[in-house]
Design a protein around this motif. Structure first.
Motif, PDB file in Angstrom:
ATOM      1  N   VAL A  42       0.848  -1.189   0.000  1.00 20.85           N
ATOM      2  CA  VAL A  42       0.000   0.000   0.000  1.00 20.85           C
ATOM      3  C   VAL A  42       0.883   1.237   0.000  1.00 20.85           C
ATOM      4  N   THR A  43       0.632   2.139  -0.945  1.00 23.63           N
ATOM      5  CA  THR A  43       1.362   3.399  -1.031  1.00 23.63           C
ATOM      6  C   THR A  43       0.348   4.536  -1.116  1.00 23.63           C
ATOM      7  N   PRO A  44       0.777   5.769  -0.883  1.00 24.51           N
ATOM      8  CA  PRO A  44      -0.160   6.887  -1.025  1.00 24.51           C
ATOM      9  C   PRO A  44      -0.771   6.996  -2.417  1.00 24.51           C
ATOM     10  N   LYS A  45      -0.090   6.477  -3.436  1.00 26.84           N
ATOM     11  CA  LYS A  45      -0.582   6.594  -4.807  1.00 26.84           C
ATOM     12  C   LYS A  45      -1.617   5.527  -5.156  1.00 26.84           C
ATOM     13  N   ASN A  46      -1.529   4.355  -4.535  1.00 31.23           N
ATOM     14  CA  ASN A  46      -2.503   3.312  -4.889  1.00 31.23           C
ATOM     15  C   ASN A  46      -3.532   3.048  -3.797  1.00 31.23           C
ATOM     16  N   ALA A  47      -3.446   3.785  -2.681  1.00 33.35           N
ATOM     17  CA  ALA A  47      -4.305   3.511  -1.527  1.00 33.35           C
ATOM     18  C   ALA A  47      -5.792   3.656  -1.860  1.00 33.35           C
ATOM     19  N   VAL A  48      -6.148   4.705  -2.610  1.00 32.45           N
ATOM     20  CA  VAL A  48      -7.556   4.936  -2.931  1.00 32.45           C
ATOM     21  C   VAL A  48      -8.091   3.823  -3.834  1.00 32.45           C
ATOM     22  N   LEU A  49      -7.313   3.433  -4.836  1.00 25.25           N
ATOM     23  CA  LEU A  49      -7.728   2.359  -5.737  1.00 25.25           C
ATOM     24  C   LEU A  49      -7.940   1.057  -4.975  1.00 25.25           C
ATOM     25  N   LEU A  50      -6.993   0.710  -4.105  1.00 28.78           N
ATOM     26  CA  LEU A  50      -7.113  -0.516  -3.318  1.00 28.78           C
ATOM     27  C   LEU A  50      -8.296  -0.442  -2.363  1.00 28.78           C
ATOM     28  N   CYS A  51      -8.510   0.720  -1.774  1.00 23.93           N
ATOM     29  CA  CYS A  51      -9.619   0.897  -0.841  1.00 23.93           C
ATOM     30  C   CYS A  51     -10.956   0.678  -1.538  1.00 23.93           C
ATOM     31  N   ASN A  52     -11.101   1.237  -2.749  1.00 25.29           N
ATOM     32  CA  ASN A  52     -12.349   1.064  -3.490  1.00 25.29           C
ATOM     33  C   ASN A  52     -12.581  -0.394  -3.858  1.00 25.29           C
ATOM     34  N   MET A  53     -11.518  -1.100  -4.231  1.00 30.28           N
ATOM     35  CA  MET A  53     -11.643  -2.516  -4.566  1.00 30.28           C
ATOM     36  C   MET A  53     -12.058  -3.328  -3.343  1.00 30.28           C
ATOM     37  N   LEU A  54     -11.462  -3.004  -2.191  1.00 28.67           N
ATOM     38  CA  LEU A  54     -11.801  -3.723  -0.959  1.00 28.67           C
ATOM     39  C   LEU A  54     -13.264  -3.500  -0.582  1.00 28.67           C
ATOM     40  N   ARG A  55     -13.742  -2.280  -0.764  1.00 24.22           N
ATOM     41  CA  ARG A  55     -15.136  -1.975  -0.431  1.00 24.22           C
ATOM     42  C   ARG A  55     -16.112  -2.674  -1.371  1.00 24.22           C
ATOM     43  N   MET A  56     -15.877  -2.527  -2.672  1.00 24.95           N
ATOM     44  CA  MET A  56     -16.857  -2.981  -3.662  1.00 24.95           C
ATOM     45  C   MET A  56     -16.848  -4.490  -3.847  1.00 24.95           C
ATOM     46  N   HIS A  57     -15.652  -5.075  -3.900  1.00 24.42           N
ATOM     47  CA  HIS A  57     -15.553  -6.471  -4.321  1.00 24.42           C
ATOM     48  C   HIS A  57     -15.117  -7.445  -3.226  1.00 24.42           C
ATOM     49  N   GLU A  58     -14.467  -6.925  -2.185  1.00 23.07           N
ATOM     50  CA  GLU A  58     -14.058  -7.800  -1.094  1.00 23.07           C
ATOM     51  C   GLU A  58     -14.961  -7.619   0.128  1.00 23.07           C
ATOM     52  N   HIS A  59     -15.792  -6.558   0.093  1.00 21.72           N
ATOM     53  CA  HIS A  59     -16.767  -6.278   1.145  1.00 21.72           C
ATOM     54  C   HIS A  59     -16.079  -6.129   2.511  1.00 21.72           C
ATOM     55  N   ARG A  60     -15.001  -5.339   2.481  1.00 24.93           N
ATOM     56  CA  ARG A  60     -14.236  -5.059   3.691  1.00 24.93           C
ATOM     57  C   ARG A  60     -14.522  -3.636   4.155  1.00 24.93           C
ATOM     58  N   ASN A  61     -14.464  -3.425   5.437  1.00 21.16           N
ATOM     59  CA  ASN A  61     -14.682  -2.112   6.025  1.00 21.16           C
ATOM     60  C   ASN A  61     -13.391  -1.302   5.924  1.00 21.16           C
ATOM     61  N   SER A  62     -13.157  -0.693   4.765  1.00 28.98           N
ATOM     62  CA  SER A  62     -11.908   0.016   4.500  1.00 28.98           C
ATOM     63  C   SER A  62     -12.173   1.503   4.298  1.00 28.98           C
ATOM     64  N   TYR A  63     -11.152   2.319   4.610  1.00 24.02           N
ATOM     65  CA  TYR A  63     -11.248   3.753   4.388  1.00 24.02           C
ATOM     66  C   TYR A  63      -9.846   4.349   4.320  1.00 24.02           C
ATOM     67  N   ILE A  64      -9.775   5.599   3.831  1.00 28.92           N
ATOM     68  CA  ILE A  64      -8.513   6.309   3.666  1.00 28.92           C
ATOM     69  C   ILE A  64      -8.455   7.463   4.651  1.00 28.92           C
ATOM     70  N   CYS A  65      -7.319   7.623   5.289  1.00 28.49           N
ATOM     71  CA  CYS A  65      -7.080   8.767   6.175  1.00 28.49           C
ATOM     72  C   CYS A  65      -5.624   9.190   6.025  1.00 28.49           C
ATOM     73  N   ASN A  66      -5.406  10.430   5.600  1.00 25.48           N
ATOM     74  CA  ASN A  66      -4.049  10.955   5.400  1.00 25.48           C
ATOM     75  C   ASN A  66      -3.229  10.067   4.459  1.00 25.48           C
ATOM     76  N   ASP A  67      -3.850   9.664   3.358  1.00 29.37           N
ATOM     77  CA  ASP A  67      -3.208   8.831   2.328  1.00 29.37           C
ATOM     78  C   ASP A  67      -2.821   7.452   2.837  1.00 29.37           C
ATOM     79  N   LYS A  68      -3.420   7.036   3.940  1.00 28.24           N
ATOM     80  CA  LYS A  68      -3.130   5.709   4.491  1.00 28.24           C
ATOM     81  C   LYS A  68      -4.390   4.855   4.442  1.00 28.24           C
TER      82      LYS A  68
END
Length: 226
Positions: free
Chosen positions: A128-154
């Protein structure tokens, strides 16, 4: 009278057989734009083999996803898949898109000129990096059904900061060919395996919507194998 009843019964059986055959093995879609031109053109009616990667069952999450006689996607396959962003209902209710599979789980792709990404897959760790964090977070939410979120690029899952993540599903990077690129993963993100419908095998026929009905058929695309 008996002859008429036999004819009606035969007709009903034939229609039922065709519906079952189409539902299980093949289906036809219309290409709505030129994102895959010149290979596929706006107005093409394409035949999709729904068994090319194994017959998909349980695409509605409530019933559990699986594939019978599973086969792997290959790079370069022209693939039909359900739009991966709309998660309001059953996967099969989403619009069908067509694109070329250009990266498999574990491959590295350039998401933009700023950063690259390892395509997630089962048991493939992704940093996980600040550049891919949002993309990974969206994938986790939509397709893995995980309780994920972004805070300060983390990236956080269930309140815990995550530095490396593995996914439960395999994902694929889809690319358009033409300049109309809304059918690519650069626009809507990676496509999970349970969204894959099948491989496009031929153009059944094609119509040019800019021409009158009596001259709209493109005869050079009739039953054209891909």
């Amino acid at each position: 009278m008996k002859g008429l009843l036999k004819f009606i019964a035969a007709l009903c059986i034939t229609m039922l057989t065709m519906l079952v055959f189409r539902a299980l093995f093949f289906t036809i879609y219309t290409v709505p734009n030129n994102s895959m031109a010149p290979l596929l053109k706006n107005g093409d009616r394409i035949l999709v083999n729904k068994c090319s990667y194994g017959l998909r069952t349980g695409e509605d999450i409530r019933y559990g996803y699986s594939r019978w006689i599973k086969q792997n996607l290959c790079k370069g396959d022209i693939t039909a898949f359900n739009y991966p962003i709309d998660i309001s209902g059953s996967i099969s209710d989403n619009p069908v898109y067509v694109a070329r599979c250009s990266a498999l789980p574990g491959d590295t792709v350039m998401v933009s000129h700023e950063f690259s990404l390892i395509v997630p897959g089962k048991n493939i760790p992704v940093s996980v990096t600040p550049k891919n964090a949002v993309l990974l977070c969206n994938m986790l939410r939509m397709h893995e059904h995980r309780n994920s979120y972004i805070c300060n690029d983390k990236l956080y899952i269930d309140g815990r900061e995550i530095h490396s993540i593995t996914f439960d599903n395999d994902y694929y990077w889809m690319s358009a060919i033409g300049s109309y690129n809304v059918n690519g993963s650069g626009y809507f993100g990676l496509v999970p395996e349970d969204h894959i419908v099948g491989r496009v095998v031929m153009t059944v026929y094609s119509t040019d919507r800019t021409k009158p009905f009596y001259n709209c058929l493109r005869w050079d695309r009739f039953l054209k194998l891909l």
